[in-house]
Scaffold this motif. Sequence first.
Motif, PDB file in Angstrom:
ATOM      1  N   THR A   1      84.083  35.102  76.165  1.00 57.58           N
ATOM      2  CA  THR A   1      83.127  34.025  75.887  1.00 57.58           C
ATOM      3  C   THR A   1      82.019  34.581  75.015  1.00 57.58           C
ATOM      4  O   THR A   1      81.718  35.785  75.052  1.00 57.58           O
ATOM      5  CB  THR A   1      82.515  33.431  77.168  1.00 57.58           C
ATOM      6  N   MET A   2      81.401  33.714  74.225  1.00 58.76           N
ATOM      7  CA  MET A   2      80.235  34.112  73.454  1.00 58.76           C
ATOM      8  C   MET A   2      79.444  32.869  73.084  1.00 58.76           C
ATOM      9  O   MET A   2      79.984  31.753  73.030  1.00 58.76           O
ATOM     10  CB  MET A   2      80.632  34.885  72.192  1.00 58.76           C
ATOM     11  N   LYS A   3      78.155  33.063  72.849  1.00 56.69           N
ATOM     12  CA  LYS A   3      77.291  31.986  72.381  1.00 56.69           C
ATOM     13  C   LYS A   3      77.144  32.103  70.872  1.00 56.69           C
ATOM     14  O   LYS A   3      76.934  33.196  70.349  1.00 56.69           O
ATOM     15  CB  LYS A   3      75.921  32.071  73.047  1.00 56.69           C
ATOM     16  N   VAL A   4      77.248  30.967  70.183  1.00 57.45           N
ATOM     17  CA  VAL A   4      77.167  30.954  68.720  1.00 57.45           C
ATOM     18  C   VAL A   4      76.239  29.831  68.279  1.00 57.45           C
ATOM     19  O   VAL A   4      76.271  28.717  68.823  1.00 57.45           O
ATOM     20  CB  VAL A   4      78.562  30.755  68.086  1.00 57.45           C
ATOM     21  N   TYR A   5      75.415  30.122  67.280  1.00 52.38           N
ATOM     22  CA  TYR A   5      74.559  29.124  66.632  1.00 52.38           C
ATOM     23  C   TYR A   5      75.032  29.054  65.183  1.00 52.38           C
ATOM     24  O   TYR A   5      74.831  29.984  64.403  1.00 52.38           O
ATOM     25  CB  TYR A   5      73.090  29.543  66.710  1.00 52.38           C
ATOM     26  N   ALA A   6      75.712  27.971  64.831  1.00 47.98           N
ATOM     27  CA  ALA A   6      76.353  27.851  63.519  1.00 47.98           C
ATOM     28  C   ALA A   6      75.681  26.774  62.678  1.00 47.98           C
ATOM     29  O   ALA A   6      75.152  25.788  63.221  1.00 47.98           O
ATOM     30  CB  ALA A   6      77.835  27.516  63.685  1.00 47.98           C
ATOM     31  N   PRO A   7      75.724  26.918  61.351  1.00 49.54           N
ATOM     32  CA  PRO A   7      75.063  25.945  60.479  1.00 49.54           C
ATOM     33  C   PRO A   7      75.927  24.724  60.148  1.00 49.54           C
ATOM     34  O   PRO A   7      75.432  23.775  59.553  1.00 49.54           O
ATOM     35  CB  PRO A   7      74.785  26.754  59.215  1.00 49.54           C
ATOM     36  N   LYS A   8      77.221  24.752  60.511  1.00 49.05           N
ATOM     37  CA  LYS A   8      78.122  23.667  60.136  1.00 49.05           C
ATOM     38  C   LYS A   8      79.073  23.358  61.277  1.00 49.05           C
ATOM     39  O   LYS A   8      79.628  24.276  61.909  1.00 49.05           O
ATOM     40  CB  LYS A   8      78.956  24.053  58.899  1.00 49.05           C
ATOM     41  N   VAL A   9      79.299  22.070  61.540  1.00 43.69           N
ATOM     42  CA  VAL A   9      80.396  21.667  62.412  1.00 43.69           C
ATOM     43  C   VAL A   9      81.710  21.996  61.701  1.00 43.69           C
ATOM     44  O   VAL A   9      81.828  21.842  60.488  1.00 43.69           O
ATOM     45  CB  VAL A   9      80.335  20.161  62.730  1.00 43.69           C
ATOM     46  N   GLY A  10      82.704  22.473  62.446  1.00 44.91           N
ATOM     47  CA  GLY A  10      83.993  22.820  61.856  1.00 44.91           C
ATOM     48  C   GLY A  10      84.099  24.274  61.439  1.00 44.91           C
ATOM     49  O   GLY A  10      85.171  24.710  60.995  1.00 44.91           O
ATOM     50  N   ALA A  11      82.990  25.021  61.553  1.00 40.97           N
ATOM     51  CA  ALA A  11      83.069  26.454  61.266  1.00 40.97           C
ATOM     52  C   ALA A  11      84.044  27.097  62.251  1.00 40.97           C
ATOM     53  O   ALA A  11      84.081  26.755  63.426  1.00 40.97           O
ATOM     54  CB  ALA A  11      81.692  27.101  61.396  1.00 40.97           C
ATOM     55  N   LYS A  12      84.840  28.025  61.744  1.00 40.29           N
ATOM     56  CA  LYS A  12      85.809  28.703  62.600  1.00 40.29           C
ATOM     57  C   LYS A  12      85.286  30.090  62.957  1.00 40.29           C
ATOM     58  O   LYS A  12      84.742  30.805  62.114  1.00 40.29           O
ATOM     59  CB  LYS A  12      87.171  28.803  61.908  1.00 40.29           C
ATOM     60  N   VAL A  13      85.490  30.455  64.214  1.00 38.43           N
ATOM     61  CA  VAL A  13      85.101  31.774  64.696  1.00 38.43           C
ATOM     62  C   VAL A  13      86.369  32.483  65.179  1.00 38.43           C
ATOM     63  O   VAL A  13      87.068  31.975  66.065  1.00 38.43           O
ATOM     64  CB  VAL A  13      84.082  31.700  65.842  1.00 38.43           C
ATOM     65  N   LEU A  14      86.674  33.614  64.578  1.00 39.70           N
ATOM     66  CA  LEU A  14      87.831  34.404  64.988  1.00 39.70           C
ATOM     67  C   LEU A  14      87.347  35.656  65.689  1.00 39.70           C
ATOM     68  O   LEU A  14      86.489  36.378  65.163  1.00 39.70           O
ATOM     69  CB  LEU A  14      88.688  34.773  63.781  1.00 39.70           C
ATOM     70  N   LEU A  15      87.865  35.899  66.889  1.00 39.71           N
ATOM     71  CA  LEU A  15      87.568  37.113  67.633  1.00 39.71           C
ATOM     72  C   LEU A  15      88.869  37.895  67.778  1.00 39.71           C
ATOM     73  O   LEU A  15      89.860  37.383  68.289  1.00 39.71           O
ATOM     74  CB  LEU A  15      86.975  36.804  69.006  1.00 39.71           C
ATOM     75  N   LYS A  16      88.845  39.132  67.321  1.00 38.94           N
ATOM     76  CA  LYS A  16      90.034  39.981  67.307  1.00 38.94           C
ATOM     77  C   LYS A  16      89.700  41.304  67.985  1.00 38.94           C
ATOM     78  O   LYS A  16      88.588  41.822  67.849  1.00 38.94           O
ATOM     79  CB  LYS A  16      90.467  40.226  65.858  1.00 38.94           C
ATOM     80  N   VAL A  17      90.657  41.854  68.750  1.00 37.12           N
ATOM     81  CA  VAL A  17      90.492  43.196  69.303  1.00 37.12           C
ATOM     82  C   VAL A  17      91.563  44.087  68.696  1.00 37.12           C
ATOM     83  O   VAL A  17      92.684  43.639  68.433  1.00 37.12           O
ATOM     84  CB  VAL A  17      90.577  43.201  70.840  1.00 37.12           C
ATOM     85  N   GLU A  18      91.197  45.340  68.453  1.00 35.15           N
ATOM     86  CA  GLU A  18      92.110  46.261  67.794  1.00 35.15           C
ATOM     87  C   GLU A  18      92.408  47.457  68.682  1.00 35.15           C
ATOM     88  O   GLU A  18      91.546  47.943  69.422  1.00 35.15           O
ATOM     89  CB  GLU A  18      91.523  46.725  66.456  1.00 35.15           C
ATOM     90  N   ASN A  19      93.656  47.906  68.586  1.00 36.09           N
ATOM     91  CA  ASN A  19      94.146  49.071  69.308  1.00 36.09           C
ATOM     92  C   ASN A  19      94.257  50.211  68.298  1.00 36.09           C
ATOM     93  O   ASN A  19      95.137  50.218  67.450  1.00 36.09           O
ATOM     94  CB  ASN A  19      95.518  48.724  69.921  1.00 36.09           C
ATOM     95  N   SER A  20      93.346  51.171  68.379  1.00 33.71           N
ATOM     96  CA  SER A  20      93.309  52.237  67.376  1.00 33.71           C
ATOM     97  C   SER A  20      94.552  53.107  67.411  1.00 33.71           C
ATOM     98  O   SER A  20      94.873  53.784  66.434  1.00 33.71           O
ATOM     99  CB  SER A  20      92.066  53.106  67.583  1.00 33.71           C
ATOM    100  N   ALA A  21      95.284  53.090  68.540  1.00 30.71           N
ATOM    101  CA  ALA A  21      96.505  53.896  68.639  1.00 30.71           C
ATOM    102  C   ALA A  21      97.718  53.174  68.079  1.00 30.71           C
ATOM    103  O   ALA A  21      98.702  53.806  67.700  1.00 30.71           O
ATOM    104  CB  ALA A  21      96.765  54.272  70.096  1.00 30.71           C
ATOM    105  N   ASP A  22      97.683  51.832  68.013  1.00 26.51           N
ATOM    106  CA  ASP A  22      98.854  51.074  67.563  1.00 26.51           C
ATOM    107  C   ASP A  22      98.393  49.731  67.012  1.00 26.51           C
ATOM    108  O   ASP A  22      98.228  48.764  67.750  1.00 26.51           O
ATOM    109  CB  ASP A  22      99.835  50.867  68.721  1.00 26.51           C
ATOM    110  N   ALA A  23      98.206  49.670  65.700  1.00 27.83           N
ATOM    111  CA  ALA A  23      97.697  48.454  65.065  1.00 27.83           C
ATOM    112  C   ALA A  23      98.649  47.273  65.228  1.00 27.83           C
ATOM    113  O   ALA A  23      98.229  46.113  65.090  1.00 27.83           O
ATOM    114  CB  ALA A  23      97.438  48.710  63.583  1.00 27.83           C
ATOM    115  N   ASN A  24      99.926  47.537  65.533  1.00 27.91           N
ATOM    116  CA  ASN A  24     100.881  46.441  65.693  1.00 27.91           C
ATOM    117  C   ASN A  24     100.587  45.588  66.914  1.00 27.91           C
ATOM    118  O   ASN A  24     101.105  44.473  67.034  1.00 27.91           O
ATOM    119  CB  ASN A  24     102.308  46.995  65.795  1.00 27.91           C
ATOM    120  N   THR A  25      99.770  46.087  67.828  1.00 26.29           N
ATOM    121  CA  THR A  25      99.453  45.325  69.036  1.00 26.29           C
ATOM    122  C   THR A  25      98.084  44.653  68.950  1.00 26.29           C
ATOM    123  O   THR A  25      97.623  44.078  69.938  1.00 26.29           O
ATOM    124  CB  THR A  25      99.499  46.223  70.279  1.00 26.29           C
ATOM    125  N   ASN A  26      97.400  44.725  67.802  1.00 29.45           N
ATOM    126  CA  ASN A  26      96.127  44.028  67.650  1.00 29.45           C
ATOM    127  C   ASN A  26      96.306  42.549  68.001  1.00 29.45           C
ATOM    128  O   ASN A  26      97.362  41.961  67.751  1.00 29.45           O
ATOM    129  CB  ASN A  26      95.597  44.160  66.225  1.00 29.45           C
TER     130      ASN A  26
END
Length: 607
Positions: free
Chosen positions: A278-303
């Motif tokens: 979860t996160m709180k966001v204050y955006a300037p436009k309705v319809g703005a997209k927020v992408l949250l990604k986590v990365e595995n430094s040992a294996d990028a194929n599992t990001n």
Amino acid sequence: MKKITLLVALLITSIGFSQQQEYHLDFEEGTPSGEAANWFTFDNEPAAAEIVDNPDLDGVNATASKVMKVVVGPGNAFYAGVNNKWEDSKFGTWKLDKSVASNLTLSIDVNKNYVGTVGIKMGNNSAGTAFQITDQNVGNTVVDEWQTLTWDLSAIEDGLLSDLSQVVVFVDWTQGAADRAEGSTIFIDNIKFNAEKLTEAPATPIAGTAILPLDFESATTWTDFDGGVVTTETNPYNNADNTSANVGKMVKNAGQPWGGSSLILSSAMDFANNDTFTMKVYAPKVGAKVLLKVENSADANTNFEKEVTMTTANAWETITFDYSTIASANTYDKVVLIFDLGTVGDGSANFTFYMDDITLSSSGVVVPTVALPLDFETATTWREFGGGVVSTETNPFNNADNSSANVGKMVKNAGETYGGSVITLSSAMDFVNNDTFSMKVYAPKANTKVLLKVENSANPATNFEKEVTMSTVNAWETITFDYSTIPAGTYDSVVLIFDLGTMGDGSANYTFYMDDITLTNSATASVSDNDLLNISMYPNPTLDILNISAKTTIKNAAIYNIIGKKVMSLDINKSNESIDVSNLDAGVYLIKYSVNNSVGTAKFIKE
């Protein structure tokens, strides 16, 4: 201060050995060995390993630096020690080529408050122990002073010296000797050995960058890309929706449809017990997209990533990302955020987003994890579907076919043609070295179908299943599932379905019992019936001595705990043996033995 590095590449110049190097585990900040979370103490629950400042500047280690501290006592096994997990390969992987003279020694600086033998071991993820030395008692009489212990590796066997990824230190090997004193403390530094580097150690998170939850009350350092500059600012919209003093600010630069930035965390995220961002966001436009990604430094194929579309403009909105299908066994230590206005055509101007309280938590349905083999001697939690309620019960049919104290019980509810349930495992299953599932089932109907499925949370398209039809009713039957054709992938959930639909029995409740769900290699599959190998074992339960005997020679044996970890190995080479198990914790164990070129297993209880 000594050089802060894990791998000092002292490349040998002779032709043919260009990848040989010195491995130096020095426990300094910014190195994999300097992360306390990469080290695990064992056995019988010694205190966790710590990375501390050198407390005794003398002897061979008089420089202010970081060292590892391990404390054990009389309540811990004679082989208690500290190691890194081989499956995580936190120090990379390496090969010991004994034809290279510089590879034939291993040294460690130690400072201890006791007289005792320090042992060493290396292992790998596919074959377990590569070599172990616990009888070279060289220079172990010095206390309260730093000294260098050096082991001669020239006599170790050649067979398992590739793909090494684990270093083990037995801090006070007391087998056959007096028990150690309470609070025996050893400080360890400068583990050095030479080997051929096979793979690099994964990147180490920068200590102190950030941890979750991330509330921006203190400054953090993000790496921006495509106009995603992140700063920590005083909250300009402090109101009932978000009263935080400080928030994160990301500016999307003019000419860019989106802005992105990433942050390395000081420890890996816990997806074994959590499934929701979860996160709180204050955006300037309705319809703005927020992408949250986590990365595995040992294996990028599992990001793994999820995207949410904002429904609010110029107001704080709490958004949620569903991470329930992430491959939870992997190590994720980096967060990436992208704010995207491309869909509303706003790449021509600067826009500012604010964010706060990035949190990873449980939705309330995350399942406690277990390891294979699964024998139901301790309670487990399954997610049910189609009326497949699973519980752990006292074995109601305790006989020669299954003498386990506890078994799993699944009730197929009335009105359902089948009962199904799923359990998440604490680590991915090893289908590289194994190809056969087996389990014991007690079914109320002949011709009951049992389906066993494994799921790959990172790639559901590779989920794999097999079905077996029972031939026995109201008796324990051992069934096997051929998994030799499973696709490569990370599988971390097991699904079981008991199906009575073919007999039209959806109108009544039916109860199934199950036990000993095991994944093995068919080439070395065990004989489950001890009578076939003329084996006897007593007393069971036992407090200290377990006697095992056969009509012919028992070549060797190994004892495994309930999570499948080998805790004892024995070379027997005679028809009977009395095994001292007094140092084992109370609980259920499996003993695996070799007789007449066959392998058998039996279960015993240590009181």
